[in-house]
Design an enzyme around this catalytic site. Structure first.
Site, mmCIF file in Angstrom:
data_model
loop_
_atom_site.group_PDB
_atom_site.id
_atom_site.type_symbol
_atom_site.label_atom_id
_atom_site.label_comp_id
_atom_site.label_asym_id
_atom_site.label_seq_id
_atom_site.Cartn_x
_atom_site.Cartn_y
_atom_site.Cartn_z
ATOM 1 N N LYS A 7 -29.590 24.395 23.131
ATOM 2 C CA LYS A 7 -30.290 25.566 22.612
ATOM 3 C C LYS A 7 -29.899 26.800 23.420
ATOM 4 O O LYS A 7 -30.379 27.027 24.517
ATOM 5 C CB LYS A 7 -31.810 25.399 22.718
ATOM 6 C CG LYS A 7 -32.549 26.512 21.992
ATOM 7 C CD LYS A 7 -33.925 26.788 22.555
ATOM 8 C CE LYS A 7 -33.986 27.925 23.523
ATOM 9 N NZ LYS A 7 -33.481 29.227 23.076
ATOM 10 N N GLU B 123 -38.051 38.790 41.384
ATOM 11 C CA GLU B 123 -36.647 38.924 41.015
ATOM 12 C C GLU B 123 -36.460 40.230 40.218
ATOM 13 O O GLU B 123 -37.126 40.444 39.212
ATOM 14 C CB GLU B 123 -36.315 37.713 40.133
ATOM 15 C CG GLU B 123 -34.878 37.420 39.964
ATOM 16 C CD GLU B 123 -34.676 36.170 39.081
ATOM 17 O OE1 GLU B 123 -35.581 35.789 38.315
ATOM 18 O OE2 GLU B 123 -33.584 35.594 39.171
ATOM 19 N N GLU C 161 -32.699 24.791 36.805
ATOM 20 C CA GLU C 161 -31.989 25.864 37.524
ATOM 21 C C GLU C 161 -32.782 27.129 37.244
ATOM 22 O O GLU C 161 -32.694 27.696 36.156
ATOM 23 C CB GLU C 161 -30.565 26.012 36.980
ATOM 24 C CG GLU C 161 -29.700 24.772 37.142
ATOM 25 C CD GLU C 161 -29.186 24.600 38.563
ATOM 26 O OE1 GLU C 161 -29.344 25.519 39.378
ATOM 27 O OE2 GLU C 161 -28.636 23.526 38.856
ATOM 28 N N TRP D 134 -29.545 33.917 28.666
ATOM 29 C CA TRP D 134 -28.656 34.904 28.050
ATOM 30 C C TRP D 134 -27.689 35.535 29.050
ATOM 31 O O TRP D 134 -26.770 36.239 28.634
ATOM 32 C CB TRP D 134 -29.487 36.032 27.406
ATOM 33 C CG TRP D 134 -30.531 36.580 28.338
ATOM 34 C CD1 TRP D 134 -31.855 36.225 28.379
ATOM 35 C CD2 TRP D 134 -30.342 37.529 29.389
ATOM 36 N NE1 TRP D 134 -32.496 36.888 29.398
ATOM 37 C CE2 TRP D 134 -31.583 37.703 30.038
ATOM 38 C CE3 TRP D 134 -29.241 38.252 29.873
ATOM 39 C CZ2 TRP D 134 -31.765 38.564 31.122
ATOM 40 C CZ3 TRP D 134 -29.423 39.104 30.956
ATOM 41 C CH2 TRP D 134 -30.671 39.250 31.560
ATOM 42 N N ASN D 135 -27.905 35.357 30.342
ATOM 43 C CA ASN D 135 -27.085 36.150 31.281
ATOM 44 C C ASN D 135 -25.656 35.613 31.429
ATOM 45 O O ASN D 135 -24.732 36.374 31.682
ATOM 46 C CB ASN D 135 -27.786 36.307 32.637
ATOM 47 C CG ASN D 135 -28.076 35.007 33.319
ATOM 48 O OD1 ASN D 135 -28.038 33.945 32.694
ATOM 49 N ND2 ASN D 135 -28.378 35.067 34.596
ATOM 50 N N CYS E 37 -28.718 35.050 38.504
ATOM 51 C CA CYS E 37 -29.754 34.381 39.303
ATOM 52 C C CYS E 37 -29.390 34.344 40.784
ATOM 53 O O CYS E 37 -30.278 34.315 41.629
ATOM 54 C CB CYS E 37 -29.979 32.986 38.771
ATOM 55 S SG CYS E 37 -28.468 32.058 38.615
ATOM 56 N N ALA F 50 -29.758 30.857 24.381
ATOM 57 C CA ALA F 50 -30.813 31.880 24.362
ATOM 58 C C ALA F 50 -30.743 32.653 23.050
ATOM 59 O O ALA F 50 -29.666 32.901 22.513
ATOM 60 C CB ALA F 50 -30.633 32.821 25.544
HETATM 61 P P1 NAD Z 1 -36.205 32.477 30.107
HETATM 62 O O1 NAD Z 1 -36.892 31.434 30.922
HETATM 63 O O2 NAD Z 1 -37.041 33.451 29.391
HETATM 64 O O3 NAD Z 1 -35.295 31.802 28.998
HETATM 65 C C1 NAD Z 1 -34.321 30.831 29.303
HETATM 66 C C2 NAD Z 1 -34.156 29.933 28.112
HETATM 67 O O4 NAD Z 1 -35.376 29.247 27.887
HETATM 68 C C3 NAD Z 1 -33.847 30.676 26.817
HETATM 69 O O5 NAD Z 1 -32.974 29.893 26.043
HETATM 70 C C4 NAD Z 1 -35.204 30.749 26.143
HETATM 71 O O6 NAD Z 1 -35.123 30.843 24.751
HETATM 72 C C5 NAD Z 1 -35.790 29.420 26.557
HETATM 73 N N1 NAD Z 1 -37.242 29.327 26.495
HETATM 74 C C6 NAD Z 1 -38.165 30.275 26.722
HETATM 75 N N2 NAD Z 1 -39.411 29.779 26.529
HETATM 76 C C7 NAD Z 1 -39.264 28.478 26.172
HETATM 77 C C8 NAD Z 1 -40.155 27.424 25.831
HETATM 78 N N3 NAD Z 1 -41.476 27.599 25.822
HETATM 79 N N4 NAD Z 1 -39.631 26.225 25.512
HETATM 80 C C9 NAD Z 1 -38.313 26.021 25.528
HETATM 81 N N5 NAD Z 1 -37.415 26.977 25.828
HETATM 82 C C10 NAD Z 1 -37.885 28.188 26.160
HETATM 83 O O7 NAD Z 1 -35.159 33.163 31.078
HETATM 84 P P2 NAD Z 1 -34.131 34.321 30.718
HETATM 85 O O8 NAD Z 1 -34.864 35.605 30.781
HETATM 86 O O9 NAD Z 1 -33.356 34.012 29.500
HETATM 87 O O10 NAD Z 1 -33.096 34.186 31.920
HETATM 88 C C11 NAD Z 1 -33.280 34.813 33.109
HETATM 89 C C12 NAD Z 1 -33.818 33.855 34.139
HETATM 90 O O11 NAD Z 1 -32.941 32.743 34.271
HETATM 91 C C13 NAD Z 1 -33.866 34.481 35.518
HETATM 92 O O12 NAD Z 1 -35.069 34.125 36.153
HETATM 93 C C14 NAD Z 1 -32.683 33.853 36.234
HETATM 94 O O13 NAD Z 1 -32.796 33.822 37.620
HETATM 95 C C15 NAD Z 1 -32.659 32.507 35.640
HETATM 96 N N6 NAD Z 1 -31.332 31.923 35.781
HETATM 97 C C16 NAD Z 1 -31.173 30.891 36.649
HETATM 98 C C17 NAD Z 1 -29.927 30.326 36.827
HETATM 99 C C18 NAD Z 1 -29.751 29.178 37.766
HETATM 100 O O14 NAD Z 1 -28.755 28.485 37.630
HETATM 101 N N7 NAD Z 1 -30.642 28.925 38.695
HETATM 102 C C19 NAD Z 1 -28.841 30.805 36.114
HETATM 103 C C20 NAD Z 1 -29.018 31.876 35.223
HETATM 104 C C21 NAD Z 1 -30.293 32.414 35.074
#
Ligand code: NAD
Length: 482
Positions: free
Chosen positions: A179, A385, A254, A155-156, A288, A181
């Site tokens: 998919k 984090e 990522e 979502w960020n 991130c 967020a």
């Molecule tokens: P999250 O892992 O909760 O969710 C990310 C995505 O995964 C969402 O679309 C969510 O619906 C989905 N998801 C969650 N559980 C799932 C499952 N069991 N099966 C399939 N999909 C699932 O993370 P968040 O809170 O949305 O985002 C923040 C995190 O993302 C932070 O840790 C941040 O550092 C990381 N991030 C990393 C990068 C990068 O490029 N390295 C970029 C942006 C954000």
């Protein structure tokens, strides 16, 4: 927002048709700045996702068979659509995500830039000829699209995280199911309208919304999905990576970060403060690659802390649509509680709040931009984090100490440091165990350079020529009887 945003669509895109969930289930979407509902999106189950995968699979042969130039031409039309509608797309992003409109405009421009980059790069997917050990045979290496891609995004950065994946996938000749967020689905669904207007054939990109587990399960278990690309938390990524690996799919992960920002005694103070603000407080710290830990050398510590805290105290907090606002709300109540927890933990262990430190008077999920001095390795943010507007300042004496502390994290996404010593710039850049390093720069992301991490920050690269490799298989062709 007075008028309804023309890019706000409340349906999923499957095989070129805009549809709801089979059982009519929906998810509500909220504006984090006001707490008001924006609308609903479908909450689909595995059956709908399976249909989306089937549509992507059916569209794959024709899309892969197009020449790179043909695919690029359609992608560049999508770039034009984005640029012509950037203002509305940015407003949609701020509405559901909360970031200041100027940052949302930047993200939409970034999305167009990624798509353009990959469209251009599609024409440069070169193979090899290898000198043959056999006089009568020739050896070729060609590159082919991996097939249907399942993409999961956070979502960020609800627009640009999709751009980085889908740009590379489409350029390579892959088709996809995306998919977004569940907290920010509208910017993801808007991509469907963009591709439709650009004339990208039905089924090439499909977009589904809903509870994450069934969608993730279908991506992993459906044999037609050949690659799973995920951006999100390390916890979810680790679990998905394990299962996708067992299913023998290509994966890119990522994941989370814990970026260090080292300020050496010889740093340009003003430049370091400006870089620190950009690196830490962009998107209210919900990035991130945002700095998580500031390491400041003893000789410059007090001067940096004072200048930085003064700059942070001046950051204007508010609704992202309001002029001059540079700090929006946090995404939800859970994020707010987490940030509060970091501050409580740090102050209980001797951390000194220089500015901020509490919820903002605006209510909702607004938190005051915060600087905490006298941070120590025992505090939770040394490890975890923060993902919010809290900047801890750790003190160090020697270069070795700073590098060891920076590298002590399980994460390895991005790292930054400030110095005017050229030899140190090379030395420290090489010693830091992170996928991306900023030297005298606090924001370094661009579509032309590889974005990605090492260690628990995952693997795979997005953007740049390396980002395209992640969507290509290498095939060896041996021609005999020559
Ligand atoms: P999250 O892992 O909760 O969710 C990310 C995505 O995964 C969402 O679309 C969510 O619906 C989905 N998801 C969650 N559980 C799932 C499952 N069991 N099966 C399939 N999909 C699932 O993370 P968040 O809170 O949305 O985002 C923040 C995190 O993302 C932070 O840790 C941040 O550092 C990381 N991030 C990393 C990068 C990068 O490029 N390295 C970029 C942006 C954000």
């Amino acid at each position: 927002m007075v008028a309804k945003n023309p890019w706000l669509v409340e349906a999923n895109l499957i095989g070129g048709a805009w549809v709801g969930a089979d059982d009519g289930a929906t998810l509500a979407v909220v504006n984090p700045a006001t707490g008001e509902g924006i609308g609903t999106v479908p909450s689909v189950g595995r059956a709908e996702v399976a249909r989306a995968v089937a549509a992507a699979d059916a569209a794959f042969p024709a899309w892969a068979a197009k020449t790179a130039a043909e695919r690029a031409a359609l992608m560049l039309k999508a770039v034009e659509v984005i640029r012509a509608n950037a203002e509305d797309l940015a407003a949609l992003l701020t509405l559901e995500q909360g970031k200041p409109l100027a940052e949302a405009r930047g993200e939409i421009a970034g999305s167009a830039a990624y798509l353009q980059w990959f469209a251009e790069e599609a024409r440069r997917v070169y193979g090899d000829t290898i000198p043959s050990p056999w006089a009568d045979r020739r050896i070729l290496v060609i590159k082919e699209p991996v097939g249907v891609v399942g993409a999961i995004t956070p979502w960020n950065f609800p627009s640009s995280m999709i751009a980085r994946k889908i740009g590379a996938a489409l350029a390579a000749g892959c088709t996809a199911v995306v998919k977004p967020a569940e907290l920010t689905p509208y910017s993801g669904l808007a991509w469907g309208l963009v591709f439709e207007r650009a004339g990208i054939p039905a089924g090439v990109v499909n977009i589904v919304t809903g509870k994450p587990a069934p969608i993730g399960d279908e991506f992993i278990e459906n044999p037609a999905v050949r690659k799973v690309t995920f951006t999100g938390s390390t916890a979810v990524g680790r679990q998905l990576a394990g299962r996708a690996t067992t299913a023998l799919k290509r994966i890119s992960m990522e994941l989370g970060g814990n970026a260090p920002f080292i300020v050496f005694d010889d740093a340009d103070l003003d430049r370091a403060v400006a870089g620190a603000i950009a690196s830490k407080f962009r998107n209210s710290g919900q990035t991130c690659v945002c700095t998580n830990r500031f390491f400041v050398q003893a000789g410059i510590y007090d001067a940096f802390a004072a200048a930085f805290a003064a700059a942070v105290a001046a950051l204007k907090v508010g609704d992202g649509f309001e002029a001059g606002v540079v700090q929006g709300p946090l995404i939800d109540g859970r994020a707010l509680a987490k940030v509060e927890g970091f501050v409580a933990d740090a102050t209980a262990k001797g951390g000194r709040v220089l500015t901020g430190g509490a919820r903002h008077a605006l209510g909702q999920t607004f938190f005051q931009p915060t600087v905490i001095a006298d941070a120590t390795a025992e505090m939770a943010f040394a490890r975890d984090e923060i993902f919010g507007p809290v900047a801890p300042l750790f003190r160090f004496e020697t270069e070795d100490e700073a590098v060891a502390a920076a590298n002590s994290s399980e994460y390895g996404l991005a790292g930054y440091f400030y110095t005017r010593d050229l030899a140190r710039a090379f030395r420290v850049a090489e010693r830091l165990k992170f996928g991306q390093i900023g030297v005298n720069e606090g924001v370094i992301t661009t579509e032309v350079a590889p974005f990605g991490g090492v260690k628990s920050s995952g693997f795979g690269r997005e953007g740049s020529k390396y980002g395209l490799d992640d969507y290509l298989d290498v095939k060896y062709v041996c021609i005999g009887g020559v």
